[in-house]
Design an enzyme around this catalytic site. Structure first.
Site, PDB file in Angstrom:
ATOM      1  N   HIS A  55       0.818  -1.217   0.000  1.00 62.08           N
ATOM      2  CA  HIS A  55       0.000   0.000   0.000  1.00 62.08           C
ATOM      3  C   HIS A  55       0.854   1.270   0.000  1.00 62.08           C
ATOM      4  O   HIS A  55       0.332   2.377   0.114  1.00 62.08           O
ATOM      5  CB  HIS A  55      -0.919  -0.035   1.235  1.00 62.08           C
ATOM      6  CG  HIS A  55      -2.038   0.936   1.213  1.00 62.08           C
ATOM      7  ND1 HIS A  55      -2.196   1.925   2.155  1.00 62.08           N
ATOM      8  CD2 HIS A  55      -3.081   1.089   0.353  1.00 62.08           C
ATOM      9  CE1 HIS A  55      -3.277   2.633   1.888  1.00 62.08           C
ATOM     10  NE2 HIS A  55      -3.837   2.159   0.812  1.00 62.08           N
ATOM     11  N   LYS A  80       3.310   4.433  -1.120  1.00 63.41           N
ATOM     12  CA  LYS A  80       3.432   5.409  -2.204  1.00 63.41           C
ATOM     13  C   LYS A  80       4.763   6.129  -2.012  1.00 63.41           C
ATOM     14  O   LYS A  80       4.901   6.967  -1.108  1.00 63.41           O
ATOM     15  CB  LYS A  80       2.289   6.429  -2.198  1.00 63.41           C
ATOM     16  CG  LYS A  80       0.912   5.868  -2.559  1.00 63.41           C
ATOM     17  CD  LYS A  80       0.151   5.394  -1.366  1.00 63.41           C
ATOM     18  CE  LYS A  80      -1.242   4.911  -1.752  1.00 63.41           C
ATOM     19  NZ  LYS A  80      -1.910   4.253  -0.618  1.00 63.41           N
ATOM     20  N   ASP A 128      17.008  10.716  -8.130  1.00 62.48           N
ATOM     21  CA  ASP A 128      18.428  11.022  -7.915  1.00 62.48           C
ATOM     22  C   ASP A 128      18.860  10.808  -6.466  1.00 62.48           C
ATOM     23  O   ASP A 128      19.886  11.354  -6.041  1.00 62.48           O
ATOM     24  CB  ASP A 128      18.748  12.463  -8.331  1.00 62.48           C
ATOM     25  CG  ASP A 128      18.633  12.671  -9.835  1.00 62.48           C
ATOM     26  OD1 ASP A 128      18.608  11.670 -10.571  1.00 62.48           O
ATOM     27  OD2 ASP A 128      18.561  13.839 -10.265  1.00 62.48           O
ATOM     28  N   HIS A 174      -8.901  11.217   1.081  1.00 62.76           N
ATOM     29  CA  HIS A 174      -7.986  10.077   1.115  1.00 62.76           C
ATOM     30  C   HIS A 174      -6.673  10.415   1.823  1.00 62.76           C
ATOM     31  O   HIS A 174      -5.840   9.534   2.042  1.00 62.76           O
ATOM     32  CB  HIS A 174      -7.716   9.628  -0.333  1.00 62.76           C
ATOM     33  CG  HIS A 174      -7.123   8.281  -0.459  1.00 62.76           C
ATOM     34  ND1 HIS A 174      -5.888   8.051  -1.031  1.00 62.76           N
ATOM     35  CD2 HIS A 174      -7.583   7.060  -0.086  1.00 62.76           C
ATOM     36  CE1 HIS A 174      -5.619   6.763  -1.029  1.00 62.76           C
ATOM     37  NE2 HIS A 174      -6.622   6.134  -0.451  1.00 62.76           N
ATOM     38  N   LYS A 218      -3.977  10.905   4.557  1.00 61.91           N
ATOM     39  CA  LYS A 218      -3.751  10.271   5.856  1.00 61.91           C
ATOM     40  C   LYS A 218      -2.770  11.146   6.639  1.00 61.91           C
ATOM     41  O   LYS A 218      -1.573  11.196   6.316  1.00 61.91           O
ATOM     42  CB  LYS A 218      -3.155   8.871   5.693  1.00 61.91           C
ATOM     43  CG  LYS A 218      -4.019   7.912   4.841  1.00 61.91           C
ATOM     44  CD  LYS A 218      -3.521   7.862   3.435  1.00 61.91           C
ATOM     45  CE  LYS A 218      -4.013   6.702   2.597  1.00 61.91           C
ATOM     46  NZ  LYS A 218      -5.371   6.339   2.567  1.00 61.91           N
ATOM     47  N   ASP A 230      -0.349  19.003  18.306  1.00 58.64           N
ATOM     48  CA  ASP A 230       0.058  20.290  18.897  1.00 58.64           C
ATOM     49  C   ASP A 230       0.722  21.223  17.881  1.00 58.64           C
ATOM     50  O   ASP A 230       1.497  22.113  18.271  1.00 58.64           O
ATOM     51  CB  ASP A 230       1.011  20.061  20.082  1.00 58.64           C
ATOM     52  CG  ASP A 230       0.336  19.326  21.239  1.00 58.64           C
ATOM     53  OD1 ASP A 230      -0.903  19.391  21.324  1.00 58.64           O
ATOM     54  OD2 ASP A 230       1.052  18.696  22.031  1.00 58.64           O
TER      55      ASP A 230
END
Length: 476
Positions: free
Chosen positions: A218, A220, A225, A394, A396, A401
């Site tokens: 899952h 991403k 470089d 979507h 996350k 604080d």
């Protein structure tokens, strides 16, 4: 006679599967859910348990994972000292989070980064394409979903251009999440251009006998470089084209662009999964010499089903208990375990402002009902629940604080905690936390608060259904 034989067989199968469940240590809720399913629907329950009841990565994968772990930890210990920041330089709460993160996955707190929050998919993809076009030494991508169409076609073109000018390009694609893409013209273009592609956790009927098929990659991750990296919630999919018939609106995502040593750490995290899938040696290139681009302190926190502990859940719990003033969370799927639920309620009871922003509509009916079952417990202690109306939110994110941000691919559900390969960026940076909090406020402005009195007025049948689905939530 036949009836007696079937009865004995039924009892024998129930006992055998029950003993199998008891022989493997699992959370109380997960074990109870499986037992309930097997008792209520024996034939279906046993079949489903055999298919997805255990975190079976397969013998070969687990052997590789056991061999790989000390190699990764050894590599992490050799990270050059000039990039490592002592956790004692952080505030007390942040220091405890950082020490837990290092103790869990071995990756240290690192300094010298510039962080840029990219607030939507269009901005994220355009920035990524610019960086790929400017690549001089390497391009490495790892994404759960690849879906052709829209600006993804521009990304494919950029990868082809990079490969044609001699830049080594590689991509990891989840077998299930990217399944239609493997049959697309875009996939063929990448192959023909010489892009190295690894299909992660292949899905086929034969493997279902030996491997749990819903264990997915899952993550991403994009690394250019070895000095620039991206992570966040966005898949390689244009929201104007992706899942338009799902009835939830366009997907709303955000990414972070990272300049600094965390880029080559993210690459190493991705290469470790390449080693697991292919059996290749885990041998990341030596760290490049990079000019200091900023002063942000970050940690990379990978997690996955090969671990016996829910490391990411422990990290989130530490962040919640460290909060003094405010916790703001965004997630598309909120189906927490009891420990996370208790932590959020405890934070609210000790005076911490807790805000949970979730989409009004999600692409799973069962997840929606399971998530709704927690609303009463949250609202009753003063936690604010906001339903986002601008599509399927979507992103996350967790901001504590306005000082610490956990940002990446992890949903607040047991699937992300136990079953998926995930990755998170922990940013101990007030400026990035303020930028993320500003984005969350934009989401708030497009959301409707859920009121406890109105929520409790919902029909009884809905409450019963939500609670029934919530009992089975460890299986979702």
């Amino acid at each position: 006679m036949d009836f007696s034989f079937l009865t004995v067989l039924h009892v024998f199968v129930l006992l055998a599967v029950s003993l199998r469940i008891f022989s493997r240590r699992s959370s109380h809720g997960t074990a109870l859910a499986w037992l309930l399913l097997i008792v209520l629907i024996p034939a279906v329950g046993v079949l489903v348990y055999l298919l997805i009841g255990e975190r079976r990565l397969g013998k070969t994968w687990m052997q590789r994972a056991i061999a790989l772990q000390p190699q990764v930890l050894s590599w992490a210990r050799r990270i050059p000292a000039e990039h490592v920041v002592p956790p004692g330089t952080l505030t007390t709460g942040a220091e405890s989070i950082s020490r837990l993160a290092t103790g869990s996955v071995g990756l240290p707190l690192m300094g010298g980064h510039r962080l840029q929050l990219l607030a939507d998919s269009e901005a994220s993809m355009r920035a990524l394409i610019v960086d790929i076009d400017a690549a001089r030494t390497s391009v490495h991508l790892e994404f759960y979903i690849w879906s052709a169409g829209g600006f993804v076609d521009d990304l494919i073109a950029a990868l082809v251009r990079a490969a044609q000018r001699g830049i080594p390009c590689s991509a990891l694609m989840d077998s299930l999440g990217s399944r239609p893409f493997f049959r697309s013209e875009a996939f063929a273009r990448l192959r023909n251009a010489g892009v190295s592609i690894v299909e992660v956790l292949p899905v086929n009927p034969l493997r279902a006998l030996f491997v749990r098929l819903d264990l997915r990659d899952h993550r991403k991750i994009a690394v250019i470089d070895r000095r620039i990296a991206y992570t966040g919630s966005m898949n390689i999919a244009d929201p104007h084209f992706f899942k338009q018939d799902a009835g939830v609106g366009e997907w709303v995502d955000a990414m972070v662009r990272i300049e600094g040593p965390a880029a080559w750490v993210l690459e190493a995290v991705s290469l470790s999964l390449t080693a697991l899938q292919t059996g290749a040696n885990f041998a990341p290139p030596p760290p490049p010499r990079l000019a200091t681009t900023g002063d942000s302190h970050v940690q990379i926190f990978p997690s996955g089903p090969q671990a016996t502990t829910r490391h990411i859940e422990q990290l989130l719990l530490a962040a919640i208990y460290a909060a003094k003033r405010e916790i703001v969370l965004t997630t598309p799927y909120f189906v927490p375990g009891e420990t996370l639920l208790t932590a959020l309620r405890s934070a609210a009871l000790r005076g911490v402002r807790v805000i949970l922003i979730v989409p009004e509509k999600v692409d799973s009916v069962l997840v929606r009902y399971a998530s709704n079952a927690y609303n009463d417990d949250l609202l009753a202690v003063g936690i604010t629940i906001l339903h986002f109306h601008g599509g399927l939110l979507h992103t996350k994110s967790m901001v504590v604080d306005e000082e610490i941000t956990i940002f990446g691919t992890v949903n607040l559900d047991l699937r992300s905690f136990e079953l998926n390969f995930e990755v998170s960026l922990i940013a101990y940076d007030a400026a990035f936390s303020a930028a993320t909090r500003a984005l969350q406020r934009q989401y708030e402005s497009r959301s409707q608060p859920l009121q406890l009195v109105h929520w409790r007025a919902r029909p009884k049948w809905r409450r019963w259904l939500e609670n029934a689905v919530q009992v089975m939530s460890p299986l979702l």
